[in-house]
Design a protein around this motif. Sequence first.
Motif, PDB file in Angstrom:
ATOM      1  N   GLN B  82       0.879  -1.167  -0.116  1.00 43.68           N
ATOM      2  CA  GLN B  82      -0.158  -0.011  -0.046  1.00 43.68           C
ATOM      3  C   GLN B  82       0.892   1.297   0.042  1.00 43.68           C
ATOM      4  OE1 GLN B  82      -3.122  -0.019   2.671  1.00 43.68           O
ATOM      5  NE2 GLN B  82      -3.692  -2.141   2.685  1.00 43.68           N
ATOM      6  N   SER B  83       0.413   2.476  -0.353  1.00 44.39           N
ATOM      7  CA  SER B  83       1.127   3.574  -0.668  1.00 44.39           C
ATOM      8  C   SER B  83       1.857   4.150   0.604  1.00 44.39           C
ATOM      9  CB  SER B  83       0.506   4.740  -1.419  1.00 44.39           C
ATOM     10  OG  SER B  83      -0.670   5.163  -0.481  1.00 44.39           O
ATOM     11  N   GLN B  84       1.066   4.013   1.708  1.00 46.58           N
ATOM     12  CA  GLN B  84       1.844   4.649   2.969  1.00 46.58           C
ATOM     13  C   GLN B  84       3.009   3.701   3.451  1.00 46.58           C
ATOM     14  OE1 GLN B  84       1.180   7.574   3.961  1.00 46.58           O
ATOM     15  NE2 GLN B  84      -1.007   8.139   3.745  1.00 46.58           N
ATOM     16  N   VAL B  85       2.599   2.450   3.140  1.00 50.30           N
ATOM     17  CA  VAL B  85       3.558   1.297   3.454  1.00 50.30           C
ATOM     18  C   VAL B  85       5.108   1.393   2.707  1.00 50.30           C
ATOM     19  CG1 VAL B  85       4.362  -1.187   3.510  1.00 50.30           C
ATOM     20  CG2 VAL B  85       2.092  -0.208   4.611  1.00 50.30           C
ATOM     21  N   ARG B  86       4.588   1.827   1.319  1.00 52.38           N
ATOM     22  CA  ARG B  86       5.734   1.823   0.412  1.00 52.38           C
ATOM     23  C   ARG B  86       6.553   3.237   0.764  1.00 52.38           C
ATOM     24  NH1 ARG B  86       8.189   0.382  -4.672  1.00 52.38           N
ATOM     25  NH2 ARG B  86       9.232   2.103  -5.155  1.00 52.38           N
ATOM     26  N   SER B  87       6.037   4.161   1.195  1.00 55.92           N
ATOM     27  CA  SER B  87       6.732   5.443   1.923  1.00 55.92           C
ATOM     28  C   SER B  87       7.658   5.086   2.923  1.00 55.92           C
ATOM     29  CB  SER B  87       5.671   6.481   1.839  1.00 55.92           C
ATOM     30  OG  SER B  87       4.945   6.297   3.358  1.00 55.92           O
ATOM     31  N   MET B  88       7.340   4.188   3.718  1.00 59.77           N
ATOM     32  CA  MET B  88       8.257   3.905   4.717  1.00 59.77           C
ATOM     33  C   MET B  88       9.721   3.073   4.158  1.00 59.77           C
ATOM     34  SD  MET B  88       6.971   5.003   7.262  1.00 59.77           S
ATOM     35  CE  MET B  88       6.290   6.558   6.481  1.00 59.77           C
ATOM     36  N   PHE B  89       9.486   2.383   3.140  1.00 58.67           N
ATOM     37  CA  PHE B  89      10.376   1.678   2.725  1.00 58.67           C
ATOM     38  C   PHE B  89      11.487   2.801   1.829  1.00 58.67           C
ATOM     39  CE2 PHE B  89      10.279  -2.785   2.306  1.00 58.67           C
ATOM     40  CZ  PHE B  89       8.811  -3.007   2.851  1.00 58.67           C
ATOM     41  N   GLU B  90      10.563   3.841   1.215  1.00 56.08           N
ATOM     42  CA  GLU B  90      11.370   4.876   0.847  1.00 56.08           C
ATOM     43  C   GLU B  90      12.403   5.678   1.914  1.00 56.08           C
ATOM     44  OE1 GLU B  90       8.454   6.699  -1.707  1.00 56.08           O
ATOM     45  OE2 GLU B  90       8.579   5.249  -3.061  1.00 56.08           O
ATOM     46  N   LEU B  91      11.583   6.142   2.852  1.00 56.66           N
ATOM     47  CA  LEU B  91      12.328   6.932   3.835  1.00 56.66           C
ATOM     48  C   LEU B  91      13.255   6.251   4.618  1.00 56.66           C
ATOM     49  CD1 LEU B  91      11.887   9.143   6.126  1.00 56.66           C
ATOM     50  CD2 LEU B  91      10.522   7.603   7.386  1.00 56.66           C
ATOM     51  N   ILE B 100      10.367  -4.991  -5.546  1.00 58.84           N
ATOM     52  CA  ILE B 100       9.073  -4.982  -4.905  1.00 58.84           C
ATOM     53  C   ILE B 100       8.100  -5.007  -6.171  1.00 58.84           C
ATOM     54  CG2 ILE B 100       7.272  -3.270  -3.913  1.00 58.84           C
ATOM     55  CD1 ILE B 100       9.863  -2.198  -2.132  1.00 58.84           C
ATOM     56  N   PHE B 101       7.092  -5.686  -6.346  1.00 62.19           N
ATOM     57  CA  PHE B 101       6.285  -5.758  -7.544  1.00 62.19           C
ATOM     58  C   PHE B 101       4.696  -5.239  -7.069  1.00 62.19           C
ATOM     59  CE2 PHE B 101       9.643  -8.754  -8.053  1.00 62.19           C
ATOM     60  CZ  PHE B 101       9.854  -8.263  -9.361  1.00 62.19           C
ATOM     61  N   SER B 102       3.997  -4.660  -7.987  1.00 61.19           N
ATOM     62  CA  SER B 102       2.540  -4.240  -7.606  1.00 61.19           C
ATOM     63  C   SER B 102       1.765  -5.198  -7.322  1.00 61.19           C
ATOM     64  CB  SER B 102       2.175  -3.178  -8.597  1.00 61.19           C
ATOM     65  OG  SER B 102       2.261  -4.005  -9.988  1.00 61.19           O
ATOM     66  N   SER B 103       1.760  -6.289  -8.101  1.00 61.55           N
ATOM     67  CA  SER B 103       0.739  -7.552  -7.542  1.00 61.55           C
ATOM     68  C   SER B 103       1.399  -8.853  -7.411  1.00 61.55           C
ATOM     69  CB  SER B 103       0.008  -7.657  -8.697  1.00 61.55           C
ATOM     70  OG  SER B 103       0.723  -8.008  -9.884  1.00 61.55           O
ATOM     71  N   THR B 104       0.838  -9.590  -6.890  1.00 64.72           N
ATOM     72  CA  THR B 104       1.108 -11.020  -6.554  1.00 64.72           C
ATOM     73  C   THR B 104       1.655 -11.503  -7.916  1.00 64.72           C
ATOM     74  OG1 THR B 104      -0.598 -11.150  -4.973  1.00 64.72           O
ATOM     75  CG2 THR B 104       0.690 -12.946  -5.167  1.00 64.72           C
ATOM     76  N   ALA B 105       0.863 -11.545  -8.917  1.00 62.89           N
ATOM     77  CA  ALA B 105       0.891 -12.128 -10.280  1.00 62.89           C
ATOM     78  C   ALA B 105       2.251 -11.638 -10.971  1.00 62.89           C
ATOM     79  CB  ALA B 105      -0.370 -11.986 -11.000  1.00 62.89           C
ATOM     80  N   GLU B 106       2.407 -10.523 -10.920  1.00 69.10           N
ATOM     81  CA  GLU B 106       3.494  -9.902 -11.260  1.00 69.10           C
ATOM     82  C   GLU B 106       4.758 -10.308 -10.797  1.00 69.10           C
ATOM     83  OE1 GLU B 106       3.743  -5.514 -11.323  1.00 69.10           O
ATOM     84  OE2 GLU B 106       5.730  -5.603 -12.227  1.00 69.10           O
ATOM     85  N   ALA B 107       4.743 -10.363  -9.287  1.00 66.76           N
ATOM     86  CA  ALA B 107       5.954 -10.975  -8.648  1.00 66.76           C
ATOM     87  C   ALA B 107       6.473 -12.376  -9.116  1.00 66.76           C
ATOM     88  CB  ALA B 107       5.622 -10.808  -7.164  1.00 66.76           C
TER      89      ALA B 107
END
Lengths: 141, 111
Positions: B82-91, B100-107
């Motif tokens: 989720q976007s807020q979770v991703r922002s913690m990875f960026e921080l 990091i992939f946007s969906s299970t299928a893509e991963a």
Amino acid sequence: MDKNEIEVDIKVPNQTRYLSLIGRIGEDIAKELVKYTGDRETLAYHLNLVLTEAMVNAIKHANTSDPDKMVHIVINICEDDLTIKVYDFGQGFDINTIPVPNFEELEDRGRGIYMIKSLMDSVSYRKVCDGNVLEMKKRLQ
Amino acid sequence: MNLQTETRNDIVVIYVKEERLDAHNSGELKIEVQRIFEEGKKNVLIDLKDVRFIDSSGLGALVSGFKNAISHQGILKLSSLQSQVRSMFELTRLHRVFEIFSSTAEALDNF
């Protein structure tokens, strides 16, 4: 107390099971601020995070994981100034000796205080009677 | 902690079915990932679709899993942040560490 001032004063047992309760209170406050014009969802997440990190810090480092001790949290909003104080009753630590994480090295730990400092305008940790207080301030604009 | 695990094409997918990944529950995820690599599995995907909140301990558990993968010559990837979770990875610059992939299928298509 000013009629527009909000103050939430809460004590919870020194246990991680209460993290979500404390974090949720921070989120709810962010969503109720009358004058705040910024991104509420982001502010809500950030308050949840700094409260969670500060409480974990109090539990693990200051209260030496004693489940019978309490963590005392005061959240105050006066005009545009948010202040969060998290009191612990342990030995404390020197916040200035905690280094910025080395982003090239993959450590499991050591990001909590860095995250708090990144999201708040000022952070201090000092001795008070019976313990210590982690004080975090942010200007809400 | 509610973790659902399935194996697809030799990839162990761990679905974290929790709203929060924090100091209260992340230790269990850390142990589960360690157990999977110690069993000899090589490919692990952690799907965070349901996780709305992550703290430094949650990030630390994922870093621990990543290091476990390396020490067992395995691979650990993440999906559905989720976007807020991703922002913690960026921080914390961890978005440079994990794939990091946007969906299970893509991963699953990128192992």
